[in-house]
Each structure stands twice: as C-alpha cells, then as structure tokens.
Write a protein that holds these residues in place. Structure first.
Motif, PDB file in Angstrom:
ATOM      1  N   ARG A 139       0.832  -1.204   0.000  1.00  0.00           N
ATOM      2  CA  ARG A 139       0.000   0.000   0.000  1.00  0.00           C
ATOM      3  C   ARG A 139       0.869   1.258   0.000  1.00  0.00           C
ATOM      4  O   ARG A 139       0.605   2.209  -0.738  1.00  0.00           O
ATOM      5  N   ILE A 140       1.907   1.243   0.825  1.00  0.00           N
ATOM      6  CA  ILE A 140       2.813   2.395   0.867  1.00  0.00           C
ATOM      7  C   ILE A 140       3.511   2.580  -0.473  1.00  0.00           C
ATOM      8  O   ILE A 140       3.614   3.701  -0.995  1.00  0.00           O
ATOM      9  N   GLY A 141       3.991   1.478  -1.055  1.00  0.00           N
ATOM     10  CA  GLY A 141       4.668   1.567  -2.347  1.00  0.00           C
ATOM     11  C   GLY A 141       3.753   2.083  -3.448  1.00  0.00           C
ATOM     12  O   GLY A 141       4.159   2.895  -4.287  1.00  0.00           O
ATOM     13  N   ALA A 142       2.496   1.622  -3.452  1.00  0.00           N
ATOM     14  CA  ALA A 142       1.547   2.064  -4.477  1.00  0.00           C
ATOM     15  C   ALA A 142       1.210   3.552  -4.323  1.00  0.00           C
ATOM     16  O   ALA A 142       1.084   4.278  -5.318  1.00  0.00           O
ATOM     17  N   MET A 143       1.073   4.002  -3.081  1.00  0.00           N
ATOM     18  CA  MET A 143       0.775   5.424  -2.852  1.00  0.00           C
ATOM     19  C   MET A 143       1.926   6.305  -3.296  1.00  0.00           C
ATOM     20  O   MET A 143       1.718   7.370  -3.907  1.00  0.00           O
ATOM     21  N   LEU A 144       3.161   5.899  -3.025  1.00  0.00           N
ATOM     22  CA  LEU A 144       4.322   6.685  -3.443  1.00  0.00           C
ATOM     23  C   LEU A 144       4.458   6.716  -4.968  1.00  0.00           C
ATOM     24  O   LEU A 144       4.877   7.717  -5.546  1.00  0.00           O
ATOM     25  N   LEU A 145       4.086   5.608  -5.604  1.00  0.00           N
ATOM     26  CA  LEU A 145       4.188   5.544  -7.060  1.00  0.00           C
ATOM     27  C   LEU A 145       3.257   6.557  -7.723  1.00  0.00           C
ATOM     28  O   LEU A 145       3.564   7.083  -8.806  1.00  0.00           O
ATOM     29  N   GLU A 146       2.130   6.852  -7.079  1.00  0.00           N
ATOM     30  CA  GLU A 146       1.211   7.851  -7.609  1.00  0.00           C
ATOM     31  C   GLU A 146       1.830   9.254  -7.609  1.00  0.00           C
ATOM     32  O   GLU A 146       1.371  10.137  -8.342  1.00  0.00           O
ATOM     33  N   PHE A 147       2.853   9.447  -6.811  1.00  0.00           N
ATOM     34  CA  PHE A 147       3.550  10.736  -6.775  1.00  0.00           C
ATOM     35  C   PHE A 147       4.924  10.659  -7.431  1.00  0.00           C
ATOM     36  O   PHE A 147       5.808  11.485  -7.179  1.00  0.00           O
ATOM     37  N   GLY A 148       5.101   9.645  -8.280  1.00  0.00           N
ATOM     38  CA  GLY A 148       6.325   9.543  -9.059  1.00  0.00           C
ATOM     39  C   GLY A 148       7.523   9.014  -8.310  1.00  0.00           C
ATOM     40  O   GLY A 148       8.658   9.192  -8.758  1.00  0.00           O
ATOM     41  N   LEU A 149       7.327   8.328  -7.193  1.00  0.00           N
ATOM     42  CA  LEU A 149       8.435   7.789  -6.404  1.00  0.00           C
ATOM     43  C   LEU A 149       8.317   6.262  -6.355  1.00  0.00           C
ATOM     44  O   LEU A 149       7.281   5.720  -5.960  1.00  0.00           O
ATOM     45  N   SER A 150       9.366   5.579  -6.782  1.00  0.00           N
ATOM     46  CA  SER A 150       9.386   4.115  -6.780  1.00  0.00           C
ATOM     47  C   SER A 150      10.241   3.641  -5.609  1.00  0.00           C
ATOM     48  O   SER A 150      11.464   3.714  -5.640  1.00  0.00           O
ATOM     49  N   LEU A 165      12.856   9.177   1.704  1.00  0.00           N
ATOM     50  CA  LEU A 165      12.089  10.265   1.106  1.00  0.00           C
ATOM     51  C   LEU A 165      12.874  11.581   1.134  1.00  0.00           C
ATOM     52  O   LEU A 165      12.841  12.359   0.175  1.00  0.00           O
ATOM     53  N   ALA A 166      13.601  11.815   2.238  1.00  0.00           N
ATOM     54  CA  ALA A 166      14.399  13.048   2.329  1.00  0.00           C
ATOM     55  C   ALA A 166      15.505  13.058   1.285  1.00  0.00           C
ATOM     56  O   ALA A 166      15.838  14.113   0.721  1.00  0.00           O
ATOM     57  N   GLU A 167      16.070  11.904   0.997  1.00  0.00           N
ATOM     58  CA  GLU A 167      17.140  11.825  -0.004  1.00  0.00           C
ATOM     59  C   GLU A 167      16.627  12.062  -1.421  1.00  0.00           C
ATOM     60  O   GLU A 167      17.400  12.463  -2.296  1.00  0.00           O
ATOM     61  N   GLN A 168      15.328  11.814  -1.651  1.00  0.00           N
ATOM     62  CA  GLN A 168      14.781  12.020  -3.002  1.00  0.00           C
ATOM     63  C   GLN A 168      14.607  13.500  -3.321  1.00  0.00           C
ATOM     64  O   GLN A 168      14.505  13.861  -4.498  1.00  0.00           O
ATOM     65  N   ASN A 169      14.556  14.327  -2.272  1.00  0.00           N
ATOM     66  CA  ASN A 169      14.456  15.781  -2.460  1.00  0.00           C
ATOM     67  C   ASN A 169      13.274  16.152  -3.359  1.00  0.00           C
ATOM     68  O   ASN A 169      13.390  16.982  -4.264  1.00  0.00           O
ATOM     69  N   GLN A 170      12.132  15.522  -3.100  1.00  0.00           N
ATOM     70  CA  GLN A 170      10.920  15.805  -3.859  1.00  0.00           C
ATOM     71  C   GLN A 170       9.809  16.197  -2.891  1.00  0.00           C
ATOM     72  O   GLN A 170       9.472  15.423  -1.996  1.00  0.00           O
ATOM     73  N   PRO A 171       9.264  17.399  -3.020  1.00  0.00           N
ATOM     74  CA  PRO A 171       8.228  17.848  -2.077  1.00  0.00           C
ATOM     75  C   PRO A 171       6.947  17.028  -2.224  1.00  0.00           C
ATOM     76  O   PRO A 171       6.533  16.681  -3.330  1.00  0.00           O
ATOM     77  N   PRO A 173       2.793  16.618  -0.469  1.00  0.00           N
ATOM     78  CA  PRO A 173       1.772  17.307   0.338  1.00  0.00           C
ATOM     79  C   PRO A 173       1.824  16.876   1.799  1.00  0.00           C
ATOM     80  O   PRO A 173       2.089  15.706   2.115  1.00  0.00           O
ATOM     81  N   ALA A 174       1.552  17.826   2.690  1.00  0.00           N
ATOM     82  CA  ALA A 174       1.623  17.552   4.129  1.00  0.00           C
ATOM     83  C   ALA A 174       0.623  16.478   4.547  1.00  0.00           C
ATOM     84  O   ALA A 174       0.943  15.601   5.365  1.00  0.00           O
ATOM     85  N   LEU A 175      -0.605  16.524   3.988  1.00  0.00           N
ATOM     86  CA  LEU A 175      -1.599  15.516   4.337  1.00  0.00           C
ATOM     87  C   LEU A 175      -1.170  14.120   3.882  1.00  0.00           C
ATOM     88  O   LEU A 175      -1.445  13.123   4.558  1.00  0.00           O
ATOM     89  N   PHE A 176      -0.480  14.074   2.742  1.00  0.00           N
ATOM     90  CA  PHE A 176       0.012  12.781   2.237  1.00  0.00           C
ATOM     91  C   PHE A 176       1.090  12.221   3.173  1.00  0.00           C
ATOM     92  O   PHE A 176       1.118  11.014   3.447  1.00  0.00           O
ATOM     93  N   ILE A 177       1.946  13.084   3.676  1.00  0.00           N
ATOM     94  CA  ILE A 177       2.980  12.660   4.624  1.00  0.00           C
ATOM     95  C   ILE A 177       2.335  12.092   5.891  1.00  0.00           C
ATOM     96  O   ILE A 177       2.800  11.090   6.460  1.00  0.00           O
ATOM     97  N   GLN A 178       1.220  12.706   6.332  1.00  0.00           N
ATOM     98  CA  GLN A 178       0.528  12.210   7.514  1.00  0.00           C
ATOM     99  C   GLN A 178      -0.010  10.796   7.280  1.00  0.00           C
ATOM    100  O   GLN A 178       0.037   9.933   8.167  1.00  0.00           O
ATOM    101  N   GLU A 179      -0.543  10.575   6.076  1.00  0.00           N
ATOM    102  CA  GLU A 179      -1.034   9.241   5.749  1.00  0.00           C
ATOM    103  C   GLU A 179       0.103   8.223   5.758  1.00  0.00           C
ATOM    104  O   GLU A 179      -0.047   7.098   6.259  1.00  0.00           O
TER     105      GLU A 179
END
Length: 339
Positions: A139-150, A165-171, A173-179
């Motif tokens: 689930r986590i992997g699929a959600m990140l893929l929707e934002f262009g992160l594999s 995620l910090a190393e990817q240097n890609q902003p 959304p705050a609500l997405f981070i909470q999820e």
C-alpha cells in the motif's frame, strides 16, 4: 442402542446432525442436537465408534468423545464426498460419514492435543500479521508511485522510509505525509507483533524436549520444529519417513495407466505450510553447502551437480522430512550416521 455399530456426525457451528448405523449398515438412529444436547447425549451413550470430518471444532469434540470412552474416527472431508448420495443435506452427509468410516481402506486423521492446537493458533496469528505487513508495504509503495516515487523493495528501505524520502528531495503534500506516517506506524506495530509471536514459539521450544531434538536437524528452526509438533500428532501415524514426506506433498505425482508408470512433479498435497518450511530449510542448507550442507556428504554434492537447483531443493526437503520423522519416532537427536 445396544446394536449401534457406528455413529456419524455432521458438524456445524450450532447444529449437529447424527445418523447411527448397525453392523449391516442399516439406519438405527437419526437426531439433531445443539452443542450442549450433543455433549449430554454422547456422555450417556454406551461406548461406540463415533465418526466425523476433520474440520473446525473436530479435535475438541474428539477429545470430549475420548473422555466418554468412545472410539474416534476423524476423516478428511475429501474422502467423504464420494459416499454422498443424491441431493446433499446434513443428514445425508452424516450417513455418508458413517459409511465412509466403515471402509477398511479409509484413512483417518489423528486427534490433536490442546498443546498442538495452541501452537497452531500461534502460527496462524503470526501468518496473519505477516500477510497484513506485506499488504501494508504494498500500500505504501503504491501510494508513493502515484507521486512519481518508486520505493525499493525490502524491509531495510521500509524501516528507513522517511530517510529515503528526504534523499529524493521531492516535495510531497503535508496531508500525504501524515497518511504515510500512519501506515508506517502500523507497519512498525506489525513488526513488533511478529516478534512477539516468535518469542512465544521460542518459549515452546525451550519447554519441549521433542522440539529441541528436531532443531538438531540442519535447516530446521523454531518455525519448522513447532509446526511439526502442531500438525504431526504422532509419528506413529506414518509407517515410515517416506509416508510422511508423501503426506507433505514432497514426492512425485503419479499418473500411470496401461501398465506404464509416469511420474510428474511433486504432488503438493497435504500440509502446505509445513511443506513450505521444509523447502525453505533445504534452501538454507544449500546456500551454505560447506557448513550446514557438509553433513549430507557426497550425496548432496552429486545431487547439486546433476540436478537443477530447485529440483535439488525439493529432494533435500524430502530428506529433511524423513529425518524429522525418524527423530520424532525414535526420540533421538539427529546424527550424521542417521542419513
């Protein structure tokens, strides 16, 4: 009731249907009880043979019947189906159970002890946590893929998710981070629950002599040893080690006709979970042939040289299962001379 030869019971959650046959197969008794009524009836019934399918609640009822001095015959459900005549209902099922139990070639299931069922429950809960953890990671992997992160696979990356995620240097959304935080906390919680189940199994090992003997076999750890205790009520139920390996589905499937024998791949019948653990144990042994694999000597060297890796794994798993039967049957630790 004096002429009652066998009593077939169709088990249910609340209702139990009984059919009694005499020695000639004629119906003598037909009743329907709830759970309390059934126990009362069995307690007053003269000792006789009681048969039912090995399904949910069967081992508990079998232990109750043994307390009342009845003889128990637990039948695998697939062996009862050929004896069901015409349309299906609960009384017809009970009659089929009684008829199947009288066949001289019928195979039966041994009654499990309370300890064995407790160990099986620990394994079942642990497997459930592992499936939930895998689903959470996906689930986590699929959600990140929707934002262009594999997200790379593996627990190492999942545990260090926010560092990655910090190393990817890609902003994001705050609500997405909470999820993501909520899911990651759930992932960590599942890890703790799995460790807790492992500790329970380790405690079982420490207090069980037979489990400690099983752990002397290369490739057999806490999981395999405790599941052997849970699923193999008694090694005497098998005539030899090959018989147990066949029950695990670690022997070739046969399709012979016209006098021409034809052997196919492994049958994969019987206990899937225990078979899987023996195969994983064999893989572990083959991954370190100079250490854990050296006890098998030239046999393993020749097998690995002449067969594909997966075939060698299954062959070694078959041998491990046979050794496990010998250890349980003789109650002796594994020695190199036993191969």
């Amino acid at each position: 009731m004096s002429s009652l030869h066998i009593l077939g019971i169709d088990l249910g959650k609340h209702c139990f249907h009984l059919i009694g046959h005499d020695s000639a197969g004629r119906e003598l008794l037909r009743k329907k009880f709830n759970r309390n009524q059934l126990i009362l009836f069995l307690s007053k019934l003269s000792p006789t043979t009681v048969a039912f399918e090995a399904c949910g609640g069967a081992h508990w009822l079998a232990r109750k019947c043994l307390e009342f001095n009845h003889q128990i015959k637990l039948i695998p459900p697939q062996y009862v189906k050929p004896y069901v005549k015409n349309n299906k209902n609960d009384f017809i099922d009970a009659s089929a159970i009684a008829e199947a139990a009288c066949r001289p070639s019928m195979r039966f299931v041994a009654v499990k002890s309370e300890e064995a069922q407790v160990i099986a429950s620990i394994h079942r809960v642990r497997d459930g946590y592992i499936k939930e953890r895998t689903a959470c990671m996906s689930r986590i992997g699929a959600m990140l893929l929707e934002f262009g992160l594999s997200l790379p696979t593996g627990h190492a990356k999942m545990k260090g998710l926010f560092q990655w995620l910090a190393e990817q240097n890609q902003p994001l959304p705050a609500l997405f981070i909470q999820e993501l935080q909520g899911l990651h906390e759930y992932y960590s919680y599942l890890n703790e629950r799995i460790k807790s189940q492992d500790k329970k199994l380790h405690q079982v090992i420490e207090h069980n002599e037979l489990a400690l003997l099983l752990k002397t076999i290369p490739g057999v750890g806490d999981l395999t040893a405790t599941l052997c205790l849970a699923d193999i009520s008694s090694p005497a139920n098998f005539t030899n080690g090959r018989n147990m390996a066949a029950w695990l589905g670690l022997v070739p499937r046969q399709y012979s006709t016209g006098g021409k024998p034809k052997l196919l791949g492994v049958s994969k019948r019987g206990n899937k979970q225990l078979r899987t653990l023996f195969i994983h144990g064999a893989r572990a042994v083959l991954s370190k042939p100079d250490k854990t694999g050296k006890v098998f000597g030239q046999w393993l060297i020749d097998l690995r040289a002449s067969k594909p890796f997966n075939v060698a794994v299954v062959a070694l798993a078959n041998k491990l299962a046979r050794i496990a039967w010998a250890v349980m049957y003789n109650r002796q630790a594994f020695r190199m001379t036993t191969i």
